[in-house]
Design an enzyme around this catalytic site. Structure first.
Site, PDB file in Angstrom:
ATOM      1  N   GLY A  61      45.689  35.976  48.948  1.00 51.65           N
ATOM      2  CA  GLY A  61      44.910  34.912  48.894  1.00 51.65           C
ATOM      3  C   GLY A  61      43.463  35.879  48.866  1.00 51.65           C
ATOM      4  CB  VAL A  62      40.552  33.967  48.146  1.00 43.34           C
ATOM      5  CG1 VAL A  62      38.802  34.294  47.533  1.00 43.34           C
ATOM      6  CG2 VAL A  62      41.116  33.732  46.541  1.00 43.34           C
ATOM      7  N   GLY A  63      39.512  36.285  50.150  1.00 36.66           N
ATOM      8  CA  GLY A  63      38.145  36.070  50.825  1.00 36.66           C
ATOM      9  C   GLY A  63      37.938  38.324  51.688  1.00 36.66           C
ATOM     10  CG  ASN A  64      34.665  38.650  52.899  1.00 39.22           C
ATOM     11  OD1 ASN A  64      34.033  39.345  52.373  1.00 39.22           O
ATOM     12  ND2 ASN A  64      33.714  38.043  54.198  1.00 39.22           N
ATOM     13  CD  GLU A  95      46.368  30.776  45.181  1.00 39.57           C
ATOM     14  OE1 GLU A  95      46.994  29.244  45.121  1.00 39.57           O
ATOM     15  OE2 GLU A  95      45.969  31.076  46.186  1.00 39.57           O
ATOM     16  CG  ASN A  97      37.536  26.377  52.766  1.00 37.84           C
ATOM     17  OD1 ASN A  97      36.193  25.951  52.631  1.00 37.84           O
ATOM     18  ND2 ASN A  97      37.925  27.423  52.748  1.00 37.84           N
ATOM     19  N   GLY A 123      47.419  27.837  47.610  1.00 35.60           N
ATOM     20  CA  GLY A 123      48.665  28.120  47.582  1.00 35.60           C
ATOM     21  C   GLY A 123      49.461  28.683  47.971  1.00 35.60           C
TER      22      GLY A 123
END
Length: 509
Positions: A261-264, A287, A377, A381
């Site tokens: 996934g996205v992020g820190n 993704e 948010n 995905g």
């Protein structure tokens, strides 16, 4: 003037063609490849209409979240009435949670199919960023593919934002295929994350292109902070878990493709995987490709990646273009119905790693709604990968807001991923491997290994006092931590009087 036979318009001219109430589909999967000039012009038009006392709002569809020139600009102009499928704009989030904007949260892999089969209704306009369009309708996209191929096919009118600031050579990495419709849809022929099965361009009927808007600007970069000690601890637990799984043969020695996934937290985990001496070089089928993965690819630790979008810093984008011959064979950009395709995830044996807002002691995961009410948010995905992964992992810090919130709770207030799909839970406290465990054993394992010490006693008592059953819940107390937080600002506040519970519950949930 024209370009390849298409008229060149400025963004305000295009905005003047889009009426109040129109459904507009925009390119973009994160800020990567998102339309920029036209949505800003639409925001200006909305303000002018509103100042004159006239209505002007649009139904907005994208591949995922977008840049500030799209969601944030339109939201600040109060120009959105309906939005799908995902967003990360602070202003838009507030409008959704106030009920001012209707929001449809959904799995990203479903967006192209919903579009192509008319589930959203007619797509009046598509605004798509590209590095090139040819007279016969070949559209070379920029830093993301997203749902743009489906939008180009389905929209009644198409506007191309021709971005001179994006390298045409990035399209060499694109592998675009639009699956056939059921019942004639064949299986996706993917045996390896880097296998190419499509074309480097999307298609549009030239008759639908009403104009070209020329631009020259980079993607609006997303800033991620440096990994803190909590993120590093989570990352180390994950890397050690992978090493032990390889050592005992539950992951092959050549490893398996990773989705992140996205992020820190995700960036920290990828860095830890890259640094671990017992983990081999690896591939990704994901993704979004973000900064830490890009650096691992430059180092050779990441052998290659299939993705839907490149979320990189301006410096990294320059490095990508400068070293395009190196990266073009190692990166594949796919539409989101392929990058997030559940069948491909199962076929390739993907290891999925995603973050959670809260996880309950039985391993249900809430990744979208604070206290079950206010969306952050969206599911994005994560569900596409989690349900079909070879190994599914969810990560989060054990506490938030200085310890006033425990992310490990008796029952999630909103469930995006059920216990049936979640195999591993990780916080900075430790890692809980839940495979093969019955509900009570899952609960004990999560409390012992993942809950913050300040909350363990409460969670153990909750489990003990709930009585014997297959899933040990007390429906009068399962949301008490959340009730405490909503009333007092801390989950571990003193007991709430019984007389207050019903009032707080009905007012807040």
């Amino acid at each position: 003037m024209d370009y390849e036979g298409f008229p060149i318009l400025d963004a305000d001219e295009v905005a003047g063609l889009i009426p109040d109430g129109a459904m507009v589909a925009f390119s973009g999967f994160t800020p990567a490849g998102a339309a920029k000039a036209v949505p800003r012009a639409l925001a200006r038009r909305a303000r002018e209409y509103h100042a004159a006392g006239l209505p002007y709002k649009l139904r907005v569809l994208t591949g995922a979240s977008t840049g500030s020139s799209l969601d944030e600009a339109l939201a600040q102009a109060q120009a959105i009435s309906w939005r799908a499928p995902y967003q990360s704009s602070r202003t838009l989030r507030d409008q959704i949670n106030r009920g001012d904007v209707d929001f449809v949260d959904m799995h990203l892999s479903d967006v192209p199919q919903f579009t192509l089969f008319g589930f959203y209704g007619p797509i009046d306009f598509a605004v798509i960023e590209a590095s090139e369009i040819t007279a016969d309708g070949r559209v070379y996209l920029t830093n993301s593919i997203g749902a743009s191929p489906a939008f180009l096919h389905s929209a009644e009118n198409v506007i191309i934002e021709l971005n001179r600031g994006q390298s045409r050579r990035v399209a060499e990495m694109s592998d675009i295929v639009v699956p056939k419709t059921p019942p004639y849809r064949p299986a996706i022929d993917l045996d390896h994350p880097l296998q190419r099965i499509g074309k480097p361009y999307a298609r549009v009927d030239p008759e639908k292109v009403i104009g070209i808007v020329e631009t020259n600007e980079p993607d609006e970069a997303t800033d991620f902070s440096q990994a803190n000690q909590i993120n590093k601890a989570i990352a180390q637990h994950v890397a050690e878990f992978f090493a032990s799984e390889i050592a005992c043969g539950r992951i092959p020695r050549e490893f398996l493709p990773i989705q992140s996934g996205v992020g820190n937290v995700a960036n920290a985990v990828l860095e830890a995987i890259g640094e671990h001496p017992d983990l081999p070089d690896f591939t990704m089928y994901t993704e979004v490709l973000q900064s830490s993965a890009f650096e691992l690819m430059r180092q050779g630790r990441l052998r290659g990646a299939s993705t839907c979008a490149l979320v990189l810093s301006p410096q990294q984008m320059k490095q990508l273009v400068d070293e395009i011959d190196y990266f073009s064979s190692r990166l594949v950009l796919r539409p989101q119905d392929i990058s997030n395709n559940p069948a491909a995830v199962r076929q390739l044996g993907i290891i999925s790693m995603n973050t959670a807002l809260e996880i309950d002691i039985f391993a249900h995961v809430n990744s979208t709604h604070v206290c079950g009410k206010r969306i952050m948010n969206g599911i994005g995905g994560s569900g596409d990968f989690t349900r079909n992964a070879y190994k599914s992992i969810f990560m989060c810090p054990s506490v938030a807001k200085g310890g006033s919130i425990s992310t490990i709770v008796p029952m999630c207030t909103h469930i995006d991923h059920s216990e049936h799909s979640v195999q591993v839970v990780v916080t900075e406290q430790g890692l809980a491997d839940l495979r093969g465990l019955a509900p009570k054993q899952r609960a004990l394992t999560i409390i012992e290994r993942c809950a913050h010490p300040d909350y363990r006693d409460y969670l153990y008592r909750y489990l003990h006092d709930s009585g014997a059953s297959h899933v040990q819940h007390d429906l009068t107390r399962c949301f008490k931590l959340h009730q405490n937080f909503l009333r007092y600002g801390s989950m571990l506040h003193d007991e709430i009087p019984e007389s207050e519970i019903d009032r707080i519950f009905s007012a807040s949930f």
